[in-house]
Design a protein around this motif. Structure first.
Motif, PDB file in Angstrom:
ATOM      1  N   ALA A 129       1.647  66.090  24.808  1.00 56.02           N
ATOM      2  CA  ALA A 129       1.845  64.697  25.198  1.00 56.02           C
ATOM      3  C   ALA A 129       1.212  64.474  26.570  1.00 56.02           C
ATOM      4  O   ALA A 129       1.331  65.321  27.462  1.00 56.02           O
ATOM      5  CB  ALA A 129       3.336  64.368  25.252  1.00 56.02           C
ATOM      6  N   LEU A 130       0.549  63.354  26.721  1.00 52.44           N
ATOM      7  CA  LEU A 130       0.000  62.959  28.013  1.00 52.44           C
ATOM      8  C   LEU A 130       0.901  61.885  28.599  1.00 52.44           C
ATOM      9  O   LEU A 130       0.982  60.780  28.074  1.00 52.44           O
ATOM     10  CB  LEU A 130      -1.422  62.419  27.864  1.00 52.44           C
ATOM     11  N   ARG A 178      -0.763  70.958  32.637  1.00 50.20           N
ATOM     12  CA  ARG A 178      -1.717  70.696  33.714  1.00 50.20           C
ATOM     13  C   ARG A 178      -1.775  69.213  34.020  1.00 50.20           C
ATOM     14  O   ARG A 178      -1.305  68.393  33.241  1.00 50.20           O
ATOM     15  CB  ARG A 178      -3.104  71.211  33.369  1.00 50.20           C
ATOM     16  N   ASP A 179      -2.387  68.913  35.150  1.00 53.91           N
ATOM     17  CA  ASP A 179      -2.699  67.530  35.486  1.00 53.91           C
ATOM     18  C   ASP A 179      -4.068  67.211  34.913  1.00 53.91           C
ATOM     19  O   ASP A 179      -4.990  68.016  35.017  1.00 53.91           O
ATOM     20  CB  ASP A 179      -2.751  67.334  37.004  1.00 53.91           C
ATOM     21  N   ARG A 190      -5.266  62.331  40.070  1.00 54.04           N
ATOM     22  CA  ARG A 190      -4.484  62.597  38.869  1.00 54.04           C
ATOM     23  C   ARG A 190      -4.309  61.318  38.060  1.00 54.04           C
ATOM     24  O   ARG A 190      -4.076  60.256  38.618  1.00 54.04           O
ATOM     25  CB  ARG A 190      -3.117  63.153  39.229  1.00 54.04           C
ATOM     26  N   LEU A 191      -4.361  61.483  36.741  1.00 51.88           N
ATOM     27  CA  LEU A 191      -4.124  60.372  35.835  1.00 51.88           C
ATOM     28  C   LEU A 191      -2.882  60.629  34.975  1.00 51.88           C
ATOM     29  O   LEU A 191      -2.000  59.794  34.874  1.00 51.88           O
ATOM     30  CB  LEU A 191      -5.332  60.146  34.933  1.00 51.88           C
ATOM     31  N   TYR A 192      -2.870  61.783  34.322  1.00 52.80           N
ATOM     32  CA  TYR A 192      -1.815  62.120  33.375  1.00 52.80           C
ATOM     33  C   TYR A 192      -1.227  63.485  33.703  1.00 52.80           C
ATOM     34  O   TYR A 192      -1.886  64.324  34.305  1.00 52.80           O
ATOM     35  CB  TYR A 192      -2.369  62.228  31.941  1.00 52.80           C
ATOM     36  N   ARG A 193      -0.017  63.701  33.210  1.00 53.52           N
ATOM     37  CA  ARG A 193       0.576  65.030  33.205  1.00 53.52           C
ATOM     38  C   ARG A 193       0.597  65.456  31.745  1.00 53.52           C
ATOM     39  O   ARG A 193       1.182  64.774  30.897  1.00 53.52           O
ATOM     40  CB  ARG A 193       1.989  64.978  33.769  1.00 53.52           C
ATOM     41  N   MET A 194      -0.063  66.568  31.425  1.00 43.51           N
ATOM     42  CA  MET A 194      -0.070  67.085  30.058  1.00 43.51           C
ATOM     43  C   MET A 194       1.151  67.971  29.862  1.00 43.51           C
ATOM     44  O   MET A 194       1.405  68.880  30.648  1.00 43.51           O
ATOM     45  CB  MET A 194      -1.334  67.894  29.774  1.00 43.51           C
ATOM     46  N   LEU A 195       1.904  67.683  28.802  1.00 45.90           N
ATOM     47  CA  LEU A 195       3.114  68.429  28.474  1.00 45.90           C
ATOM     48  C   LEU A 195       2.948  69.063  27.098  1.00 45.90           C
ATOM     49  O   LEU A 195       2.379  68.448  26.191  1.00 45.90           O
ATOM     50  CB  LEU A 195       4.326  67.496  28.451  1.00 45.90           C
TER      51      LEU A 195
END
Length: 131
Positions: free
Chosen positions: A26-27, A99-100, A108-113
């Motif tokens: 998920a972003l 990662r970011d 930074r735009l998104y946090r990848m989960l």
């Protein structure tokens, strides 16, 4: 906006209607859409419906109420990330920031989960982080 691209209802459908072995990347648009509607950057009340849809709850409002100053912005962002990850953990016990995702210039735009029901997910994330 990027919050409407992945409403919580889609996350719920993937988690409950998909195969039990479904894993999810998920972003979270933490530094993009969410950051723009937080106090100090915009009128978050005007975007409250979008935030409710993204988080699938109204708990984010209490988090925002705790951190009102610009000096508390890092804590606010962290608390919102934890809220989202806790919500994901209701379906996938292992939710790990990978990662970011950044734009050119290192913004930074998104946090990848990564979300999984298996402890092996932690090994996958450790492997992915080396690249």
């Amino acid at each position: 906006d990027n919050m409407s691209n992945m409403p919580w209802s889609v996350i719920e459908a993937i988690a409950t209607e998909g195969p039990r072995a479904t894993e999810l990347y998920a972003l979270m648009p933490l530094d993009m859409s969410i950051n723009r509607v937080l106090p100090g950057h915009g009128d978050y009340e005007a975007n409250a419906a979008a935030m409710d849809t993204f988080f699938g709850c109204t708990e984010w409002r209490a988090v925002v109420a705790q951190y009102r100053t610009s000096a508390q912005r890092p804590q606010l962002r962290h608390a919102l990330l934890e809220l989202y990850m806790d919500r994901l953990r209701a379906h996938w016990p292992y939710v790990v920031p990978v990662r970011d995702v950044k734009r050119v210039g290192r913004q930074r735009l998104y946090r990848m989960l990564f979300c999984s029901r298996h402890v092996a997910a932690l090994n996958i994330v450790d492997w992915e982080r080396t690249y």
